[in-house]
Design a protein around this motif. Structure first.
Motif, mmCIF file in Angstrom:
data_model
loop_
_atom_site.group_PDB
_atom_site.id
_atom_site.type_symbol
_atom_site.label_atom_id
_atom_site.label_comp_id
_atom_site.label_asym_id
_atom_site.label_seq_id
_atom_site.Cartn_x
_atom_site.Cartn_y
_atom_site.Cartn_z
ATOM 1 N N SER A 47 0.834 -1.205 0.000
ATOM 2 C CA SER A 47 0.000 0.000 0.000
ATOM 3 C C SER A 47 0.865 1.251 0.000
ATOM 4 O O SER A 47 0.560 2.226 -0.698
ATOM 5 C CB SER A 47 -0.918 0.011 1.214
ATOM 6 N N LYS A 50 2.272 1.781 -3.455
ATOM 7 C CA LYS A 50 1.249 2.273 -4.371
ATOM 8 C C LYS A 50 0.982 3.755 -4.141
ATOM 9 O O LYS A 50 0.821 4.519 -5.086
ATOM 10 C CB LYS A 50 -0.045 1.482 -4.207
ATOM 11 N N ALA A 51 0.932 4.168 -2.879
ATOM 12 C CA ALA A 51 0.703 5.576 -2.568
ATOM 13 C C ALA A 51 1.869 6.425 -3.048
ATOM 14 O O ALA A 51 1.670 7.509 -3.597
ATOM 15 C CB ALA A 51 0.502 5.746 -1.065
#
Length: 57
Positions: A47, A50-51
């Protein structure tokens, strides 16, 4: 997200799932907790990557 980081994070998730399943099957609470922690850490790293990639654009 680089391919190497993606592979490393997915590997950590899979290893965590295996460890957690083995701990559940044998009744070993320590292995179960370690597996869950590994799985969650791999997911969090994915995550985060991805951010980071979203803000790079």
């Amino acid at each position: 997200m680089s391919l190497g980081a993606k592979f490393k994070n997915n590997t950590q998730v899979v290893k965590g799932r295996i460890k957690e399943g083995f701990g559940r099957a044998t009744g070993n609470q320590r292995l179960k907790r370690e597996g869950r922690a590994g799985r969650v850490m791999g997911s969090l790293k994915q995550s985060g990557e991805k951010a980071k990639a979203a803000f790079k654009r």
